[in-house]
Design a protein around this motif. Sequence first.
Motif, PDB file in Angstrom:
ATOM      1  N   GLU A  57      -5.849   1.042  -0.622  1.00  0.00           N
ATOM      2  CA  GLU A  57      -6.250  -0.294  -1.069  1.00  0.00           C
ATOM      3  C   GLU A  57      -5.431  -1.365  -0.358  1.00  0.00           C
ATOM      4  O   GLU A  57      -5.970  -2.402   0.066  1.00  0.00           O
ATOM      5  N   GLN A  59      -4.050  -1.050   2.554  1.00  0.00           N
ATOM      6  CA  GLN A  59      -4.483  -1.042   3.943  1.00  0.00           C
ATOM      7  C   GLN A  59      -5.760  -1.864   4.120  1.00  0.00           C
ATOM      8  O   GLN A  59      -5.902  -2.607   5.097  1.00  0.00           O
ATOM      9  N   ILE A  60      -6.674  -1.735   3.163  1.00  0.00           N
ATOM     10  CA  ILE A  60      -7.920  -2.502   3.231  1.00  0.00           C
ATOM     11  C   ILE A  60      -7.627  -3.996   3.128  1.00  0.00           C
ATOM     12  O   ILE A  60      -8.219  -4.816   3.859  1.00  0.00           O
ATOM     13  N   LYS A  61      -6.705  -4.370   2.253  1.00  0.00           N
ATOM     14  CA  LYS A  61      -6.351  -5.788   2.096  1.00  0.00           C
ATOM     15  C   LYS A  61      -5.688  -6.329   3.358  1.00  0.00           C
ATOM     16  O   LYS A  61      -5.945  -7.478   3.758  1.00  0.00           O
ATOM     17  N   GLY A  63      -6.300  -5.218   6.322  1.00  0.00           N
ATOM     18  CA  GLY A  63      -7.396  -5.340   7.278  1.00  0.00           C
ATOM     19  C   GLY A  63      -8.226  -6.585   7.051  1.00  0.00           C
ATOM     20  O   GLY A  63      -8.723  -7.203   8.005  1.00  0.00           O
ATOM     21  N   GLU A  64      -8.397  -6.979   5.786  1.00  0.00           N
ATOM     22  CA  GLU A  64      -9.172  -8.178   5.487  1.00  0.00           C
ATOM     23  C   GLU A  64      -8.490  -9.430   6.020  1.00  0.00           C
ATOM     24  O   GLU A  64      -9.152 -10.415   6.353  1.00  0.00           O
ATOM     25  N   HIS A  68     -10.144  -5.408  10.845  1.00  0.00           N
ATOM     26  CA  HIS A  68     -10.354  -3.988  10.624  1.00  0.00           C
ATOM     27  C   HIS A  68     -10.433  -3.244  11.954  1.00  0.00           C
ATOM     28  O   HIS A  68     -10.215  -3.822  13.021  1.00  0.00           O
TER      29      HIS A  68
END
Length: 449
Positions: A57, A59-61, A63-64, A68
């Motif tokens: 999670e 990592q996704i933030k 990337g945002e 990405h």
Amino acid sequence: MSDNRDSHSNDTSGRFMQFLNGYGVKSVLIGFMLLIMLIPLSMIGSLVNERAGRALEAQIKIGEIWGHEQTVGGPVLIVPYEAIEKIRNTGELVTLKRQLVLLPEKLTTKGAVDVESRSLGLYSSNVYTANLTMVADFVVPENFQGVEKSALDWSGATVGLYLSDLQGLQGDIVMTVNGRAVPIEPATGLEHNQSGVHASAAGMGAGATFAVEASFSLRGMEALNIWPSGTTSDIELSSPWPSPGFHGRFSPINRTVTAEGFEARWQTLRLAQGIGPILAGSMPLPVSNTVSVNFIDPVNTYSLTDRSVKYGSLFVLLTFAVIYLFEVVSGRKVHPVQYILIGLALSLFFMGLLSLAEHMAFTAAYVVSSLLIVGLVTIYAYSVTKSGGWTVGICLTQTALLGFLYGVLNMEDFALLAGTTLMFVALAASMYLTRNVDWYKNSTPEDKA
């Protein structure tokens, strides 16, 4: 009369304790305790998965915010045209707008990639900034099969560059057509693969030869993918990142990887992708046919910890086996509660490994957690056995098991073979040490510790 009852009660109690202390019953009891130890091990496994989920999670933030995983495709020449088609149900003829996508004859790409780590709380992820220069040489054919020359709208021709995450673009993107700078517009102009940019290529026509050059900086994370769209494609990438992963459909023809970074070069043919020089605009670009470089850490804390927990039951089993052999060989008894306490200490090793690895390198966390648990088990084992020799044996067993486990964690192809070998050696040692034991004979009550 009362003395007889007390004597009978004592005899019954003695026989019951003798039964419980029997080798066969004790081995079954140890097996039951091993099953009990699966409960904390499974709880720790669930905790590892939860922490790994939180890391993903985070990592996704990241990337945002940063960008990405990036896929770059093109440049491609997009030529609109008008097609007269018949409506199936009514037979009516209608004029529709269509596109032809011309791929370059030669694509040359050079890039330098800088990698850094970005953190969000306890969790971090590697991100990169790729400085790319792409040169595409086009040779426009005289005829487009199935399309009349008069139907082609060369005034509306554009050059499209596909970028999977446009947010990662940094600074200005410079694009030239035949050396002439052209203004950049958002979106590729394609029916599919719309993420990217485009620029006007008006003035080109049948038989034209021209070059398109695009220079830009692109931020992303995890991996950089480049679609080799040319009839021949030559791609060169370099970076100070020392642990690249070369994936994708095509492998580099040469690469140099050192502690200071890597350099890699790919040369591909479009023929290997099974596509021609002209694509229909109604079809998506085959941007999954890429050369790829991964910039992830070679050591994944959570995957290694999860793998170690999977060996936890084997770890506890072998430790219980050593203590049970002590009982059989020495004749002294170890209480089931003492087995459970040692098993809990071993389970705590994996939780300590997880918690420490979130704050330091995995190897350092493994060493610290191992020292703490081996020390704890060794001291407790001495208080249980009152034997220096057996205490040293238990200490050496724990050290060897932890060392073996660390080796297995760093294996890929031979992990199963190594685990099987360990079980074979442990079983052979147990058979040798207990070869003279009379398993039908129960221990006497006096043998209790």
